[in-house]
Design an enzyme around this catalytic site. Structure first.
Site, PDB file in Angstrom:
ATOM      1  N   GLY A 346     104.519   3.962  -9.164  1.00 24.33           N
ATOM      2  CA  GLY A 346     104.767   5.331  -9.342  1.00 24.33           C
ATOM      3  C   GLY A 346     103.371   6.163  -8.713  1.00 24.33           C
ATOM      4  N   VAL A 347     102.615   5.596  -7.908  1.00 27.54           N
ATOM      5  CA  VAL A 347     101.456   6.499  -6.978  1.00 27.54           C
ATOM      6  C   VAL A 347     102.070   6.971  -5.798  1.00 27.54           C
ATOM      7  CG1 VAL A 347      99.718   5.186  -8.221  1.00 27.54           C
ATOM      8  CG2 VAL A 347     100.771   4.500  -5.950  1.00 27.54           C
ATOM      9  N   GLY A 348     103.441   6.696  -5.239  1.00 28.10           N
ATOM     10  CA  GLY A 348     104.032   7.423  -4.353  1.00 28.10           C
ATOM     11  C   GLY A 348     104.000   6.611  -2.977  1.00 28.10           C
ATOM     12  N   LYS A 349     103.887   5.279  -3.033  1.00 28.33           N
ATOM     13  CA  LYS A 349     103.914   4.522  -1.581  1.00 28.33           C
ATOM     14  C   LYS A 349     105.152   4.719  -1.126  1.00 28.33           C
ATOM     15  CE  LYS A 349     103.381   0.621  -4.146  1.00 28.33           C
ATOM     16  NZ  LYS A 349     103.370   1.096  -5.570  1.00 28.33           N
ATOM     17  N   THR A 350     106.257   4.679  -1.672  1.00 26.53           N
ATOM     18  CA  THR A 350     107.564   4.665  -0.981  1.00 26.53           C
ATOM     19  C   THR A 350     107.824   6.160  -0.401  1.00 26.53           C
ATOM     20  OG1 THR A 350     108.411   2.962  -2.225  1.00 26.53           O
ATOM     21  CG2 THR A 350     110.020   4.112  -0.921  1.00 26.53           C
ATOM     22  N   SER A 667      86.301 -11.288 -13.572  1.00 27.52           N
ATOM     23  CA  SER A 667      85.301 -10.090 -13.609  1.00 27.52           C
ATOM     24  C   SER A 667      85.257  -9.571 -15.180  1.00 27.52           C
ATOM     25  CB  SER A 667      86.102  -8.736 -13.120  1.00 27.52           C
ATOM     26  OG  SER A 667      87.352  -8.547 -13.593  1.00 27.52           O
ATOM     27  N   LYS A 710      89.198   0.327 -11.399  1.00 29.43           N
ATOM     28  CA  LYS A 710      88.508   0.120 -12.810  1.00 29.43           C
ATOM     29  C   LYS A 710      87.701   1.339 -13.324  1.00 29.43           C
ATOM     30  CE  LYS A 710      88.311  -4.804 -12.154  1.00 29.43           C
ATOM     31  NZ  LYS A 710      87.451  -6.256 -11.867  1.00 29.43           N
TER      32      LYS A 710
END
Length: 794
Positions: A346-350, A667, A710
C-alpha cells in the site's frame, strides 16, 4: 459423324458413346446401308452443334461392329477404323451430316530408312510400355508382328499421350517416314518425362509417411516443378513470412535461424505434425520487437512534474529516476538500471513504476512473480515439449511491442522453488546489466538484448530474496508514510478518486482535515494507504445512499465526530503505547512485511525451580535473544541487588502479545532484557520509551536493520523517546526531519545504558553500582530501596 476429344485411326477399334441426335441419326442410316460411317474430329470439343468449318476435313472411314441403345436415349457403338478419307464437300441434309469424301492415298515407297525407323520404334516401344503402365503389354507383341509401316504407325499413334491437335496432325501426315519420325520423337520425349516422373515418385515416396498418402499428388506436382527447374510455388503464408523477415531488424543470429526454419517449412508435407511447431516458432521470432524502441523523454522538469502529480513524497525514488534521465541525456546508451522498491503493502510501489513509465515516455509492462515456481516461466520451454512457449519475459516484451519498456517484476520476494527448478536463479541473467544483453530463452534459442529494458522489481521484504539476486539490484526502500503525508495523499488523491468512483459530485461531500485525521488515527494502522482508501470509499458509499434518498443537491460536511456515525466504533486506540508505567512490560520496535510495529514484551516471575517459559509464537532467533537476555541479567545480579542463585527459586515467563502471529529476529534483545530486569527488580519501565537493538551475553548492544520503519512506527504510536544502538546513528539520515523533531533519540552501546534510560528510577547515574545482594533472591516490590548506595563502578 463429328467426334469430340478423340481421333480415330485406321486399324483402331474403339467404343464411342453417342448422345447428339444428328450423330444417332447418322449411325442408324449407316446401319441401314453398308454399316460404313465417316468419323472426323471437331476442332473445338465444346461446340454442341458444329458447323462445317468446325470439323477437320481429314478423318477415317470406319465400320460399325456393334451398336447398343441405352435407357437414357443415348447409344454405345463399337467401330473399327479402315482407311483415311478426306471431305470434298458437305451434302445438305436435315437429319445428319452427309459428305462427299474420297480415299486418301499414302506414299507407298518403303525405303531402308523406313525399316530403320520401324526397328527403332519397336525397340523404344518396349521401354515405353514398361514405364507407361496405361498401355497393355500386348501392344508390344502386336507391333513386333506387323510388317507394314503404315499399320505400325496407325497402331501406335492412339497409344501415345498426345493432345487432340497432335493426334490429328499424325493422322494428316501422309508421308510414312515423316509419320514414323514424329511417333518416334513423341515416344522418346514421353520416355524422358516418364523417367523423371518415376524418380519423383521414388523420392516423394521416401519422404511421405502413411498419414500423408492422401497428399501424394500435391507432392508430385511440387517435385515435378523442381525437376523441371521451375521455382517452387510458395503458399501465400510462407510469402507473408518472408516479407516480414525483410522488414524486421533481426539480429544476425536470429535472421539465420528464421531463414533456416522457413526453408525447413517449405520442404515439409502440409499435414506433418512438425509444421505447427515450426510455424509457431517463426511467428514468435517475428513478433518480438527486435530493435524497435520508443523515444524516451529527456525533459527533466516535465518528468519531475509528472512524478509529483502522481505521488506525494517518495523523495528518494523520484531523485533516482531524475538522475537516470539526466545521465541518459548526456550519454547515448546506458545499461538499463535495475531498481528494487522494498516496502510494506500500500505504499505505492507498483503505481510508482507506472508513473516512471509515464515520466520517461516508455511503455509499461507488468509481470507478477507471486507463486511462480517453474524456471520455464522465466526462461521458456524447450521446443521439444508439447505446448512449448517462450518465457514470460519475452511474452511481455511482445505485448509491449518495444525493446525499451519499463518492465515491472512484481512481488519478486514471493517466488518459490520446487522440482521444476528455481525461478529466482533464472532471474539472475535477466537482472544482471553485464549479462542481459545476451539473454537466451530456451524456446527461441538465440540471444536477445534486454539491456535497454528498465527493470523495476518490488518486494515486501528483502530476506526472502536470494543474496545473489539482491546483489544485482539497486535497493530503494519505501518505508511508509507519516501521518502528515497520509493526510496530503488522502486530500489530493484518494478523496477525489473515491468521490468520482462512487458517482458523487464534489459538492455532495466535503472531508475536513480533522475527519481525515480521525480516519487515519482511529480506523487504520498501516504503513501504506490501502486501508485508508477503503475507509474513505466506505463513507462515500454511505453518502451516495443518502444522496439518492434526499436528492442530488444534498451536501454533507464530514467532521471528526461525523466519521464515527459512518464508520462505527473505532478499530484502534490512538495515543500512547501504554497508559501507565508497568513492571516487566517494555515497548519494543519490530519491522514486519507491513512496515514498522510497536511490540510489547511482557515478563512475570513466579516461585518455581528456575524454569524459563517463552510464549507468543517466537522464532528460534528471538528465543535465543531471550536466553541471552536472562544470562545478562544473571551476570549483573550483584549490581542489581539480586542473590546469585535467584533464578533457582523462581520461574520466569516471557510473553509477546498477539500470540497467533509468528515473530522472529534479534532486535527485540534489549527489550526482553529490560522486561526481565524490571520484573526481577520490581522497577517499572517508562511507558514513553521504545527500544530496538540486539544484545550479547556481555551486554553489548549491536546494530539492527529496518531503523527507518521502526522510528516511523514509534512516531505513529506517539512514543517520546526511542533507544537505538549507537552504530545505527548513520541510518538517521534517511529519517524525515519532522519525525526526528518530535522524538528524543538515545544512542547506546551497552545494556547498562538502556536500563538507565528505560527504568523509572530516581538517580539513574547511581544505578547498577555494586551492592550487597538480597537474601531472598529478588526484591519484593515493598523492599525496593528508594536510593541505591553510591559506590564507584568497577
Amino acid at each position: 459423324m463429328p467426334l469430340r476429344d478423340i481421333v480415330v485411326f485406321p486399324y483402331m477399334v474403339v467404343p464411342l458413346f453417342v448422345g447428339r441426335s444428328k450423330s444417332i441419326n447418322a449411325l442408324e442410316e449407316a446401319l441401314r446401308r453398308d454399316k460404313n460411317i465417316f468419323l472426323s474430329a471437331q476442332k473445338d470439343a465444346k461446340i454442341d452443334n458444329p458447323a462445317e468449318a468446325d470439323i477437320y476435313t481429314l478423318g477415317t472411314l470406319c465400320a460399325i461392329i456393334q451398336l447398343l441403345r441405352l435407357p437414357d436415349g443415348s447409344v454405345k457403338v463399337l467401330v473399327e477404323g479402315k482407311q483415311r478419307f478426306r471431305i470434298k464437300t458437305f451434302v445438305p441434309h436435315r437429319d445428319y451430316f452427309a459428305v462427299l469424301a474420297e480415299a486418301v492415298e499414302e506414299s507407298s515407297a518403303v525405303t531402308a530408312e523406313t525399316k530403320a525407323l520401324m526397328r527403332s520404334i519397336i525397340t523404344t516401344l518396349d521401354e515405353y510400355v514398361k514405364l507407361n503402365k496405361r498401355i497393355p503389354q500386348e501392344v508390344v507383341a502386336t507391333a513386333s508382328a506387323v510388317d507394314s509401316p503404315f499399320r505400325l504407325a496407325d497402331i501406335l499413334a492412339p497409344q501415345l499421350t498426345l493432345r487432340i491437335e497432335e493426334k490429328q496432325k499424325l493422322l494428316e501426315t501422309l508421308d510414312i517416314n515423316e509419320r514414323l519420325e514424329n511417333i518416334y520423337a513423341y515416344m522418346e520425349s514421353e520416355i524422358e518425362i516418364l523417367q523423371i516422373e518415376k524418380r519423383i515418385k521414388n523420392r516423394v515416396k521416401k519422404q511421405m509417411e502413411k498419414t500423408q498418402k492422401d497428399y501424394y499428388l500435391t507432392e508430385q506436382m511440387r517435385a515435378i516443378q523442381k525437376e523441371m527447374g521451375e521455382k517452387d510455388e510458395l503458399t501465400s503464408e510462407i510469402l507473408e513470412l518472408e516479407e516480414k523477415v525483410k522488414t524486421k531488424k533481426l539480429s544476425e543470429e536470429a535472421l539465420g535461424k528464421v531463414k533456416k526454419e522457413i526453408k525447413k517449412l517449405k520442404m515439409m508435407p502440409p499435414m506433418s505434425a512438425e509444421v505447427t511447431v515450426v510455424r509457431n516458432y517463426i511467428d514468435w521470432m517475428l513478433s518480438l520487437p527486435w530493435g524497435e524502441k520508443t523515444d524516451t523523454a529527456m525533459d527533466l522538469a516535465e518528468a519531475e512534474k509528472i512524478l509529483d502529480e502522481d505521488h506525494y513524497g517518495l523523495k528518494e525514488p523520484k531523485e533516482r529516476i531524475v538522475e537516470y534521465l539526466a545521465v541518459q541525456g548526456l550519454v547515448k546508451k546506458i545499461k538499463g538500471p535495475i531498481l528494487c522498491f522494498v516496502g510494506p503493502p500500500g505504499v505505492g510501489k507498483t503505481s510508482l513504476a507506472k508513473s516512471i513509465a509515464r515520466a520517461t515516455g516508455r511503455r509499461f509492462v507488468r509481470l507478477s512473480l507471486g507463486g511462480v515456481r517453474d524456471e520455464a516461466e522465466i526462461r521458456g520451454h524447450r521446443r521439444t515439449y508439447i505446448g512449448a512457449l517462450p518465457g514470460k519475459i519475452l511474452q511481455c516484451l511482445k505485448k509491449a511491442g518495444t525493446d525499451n519498456p519499463v518492465f515491472l517484476l512484481d512481488e519478486v520476494d514471493k517466488m518459490s522453488m520446487d522440482f521444476r527448478g528455481d525461478p529466482s536463479a533464472a532471474l539472475l541473467e535477466v537482472l544482471d546489466p553485464e549479462q542481459n544483453h545476451t539473454f537466451n530463452d530456451h524456446y527461441i534459442d538465440v540471444d536477445y538484448d534486454l539491456s535497454e529494458v528498465m527493470f523495476i522489481t518490488t518486494a515486501n521484504t528483502l530476506h526472502a530474496i536470494p543474496p545473489a539476486l539482491q546483489d544485482r539490484m539497486e535497493i530503494i526502500r519505501l518505508p511508509g508514510y507519516l501521518e502528515t503525508e497520509k493526510l496530503q495523499i488522502a486530500r489530493k488523491f484518494l478523496v477525489p478518486k473515491q468521490i468520482k468512483a462512487n458517482g458523487l459530485a464534489e459538492t455532495n461531500i466535503v472531508f475536513s482535515d480533522k475527519a481525515l485525521l480521525t480516519i487515519i488515527r482511529r480506523y487504520t494502522r498501516e504503513a501504506g494507504v490501502r486501508n485508508l482508501e477503503r475507509e474513505i470509499a466506505s463513507i462515500c458509499r454511505k453518502v451516495a445512499k443518502e444522496v439518492l434518498k434526499k436528492g442530488r443537491d444534498t451536501k454533507i460536511s464530514l467532521g471528526s465526530n461525523t466519521v464515527y456515525k459512518y464508520l462505527g466504533v473505532p478499530k484502534f486506540r490512538y495515543g500512547k503505547a501504554e497508559e501507565k508505567n508497568e513492571v516487566g512490560i517494555t515497548t519494543g520496535l519490530a519491522w514486519t512485511e507491513v512496515g514498522g510495529e510497536l511490540l510489547v514484551v511482557e515478563v512475570t516471575t513466579m516461585p518455581g525451580k528456575g524454569k524459563l517459559i517463552i510464549t507468543g509464537k517466537l522464532g528460534e532467533v528471538m528465543q535465543e535473544s531471550a536466553q541471552a537476555a536472562l544470562s545478562y541479567a544473571r551476570s549483573r545480579a550483584d549490581r542489581l541487588g539480586l542473590a546469585k542463585d535467584f533464578y533457582q527459586n523462581l520461574d520466569i515467563h516471557i510473553h509477546v502479545p498477539e500470540g497467533a502471529i509468528p515473530k522472529d529476529g534479534p532486535s527485540a534483545g534489549i527489550a526482553i532484557a529490560t522486561s526481565i530486569i524490571s520484573a526481577l527488580t520490581r522497577i517499572p519501565v517508562n511507558k514513553d520509551v521504545a527500544m530496538t537493538g540486539e544484545i550479547t551475553l556481555r551486554g553489548r548492544v549491536l546494530p539492527i536493520g529496518g531503523l527507518k520503519e521502526k522510528i516511523l512506527a514509534a512516531h505513529r504510536g506517539h512514543i517520546s523517546t526511542v533507544i537505538i544502538p549507537k552504530e545505527n546513528e548513520k541510518d538517521l539520515k534517511e529519517i524525515p526531519p519532522q519525525v526526528l523533531k518530535n522524538l528524543s533519540l538515545e544512542m547506546v552501546e551497552h545494556m547498562d545504558e538502556v536500563l538507565k534510560h528505560a527504568l523509572v528510577i530516581d538517580n539513574p547515574e547511581k544505578f547498577l553500582v555494586p551492592q550487597e545482594p538480597a537474601e531472598s533472591g529478588f526484591f519484593p516490590k515493598e523492599q525496593v530501596p528508594a536510593e541505591l548506595p553510591t559506590q564507584t563502578p568497577q
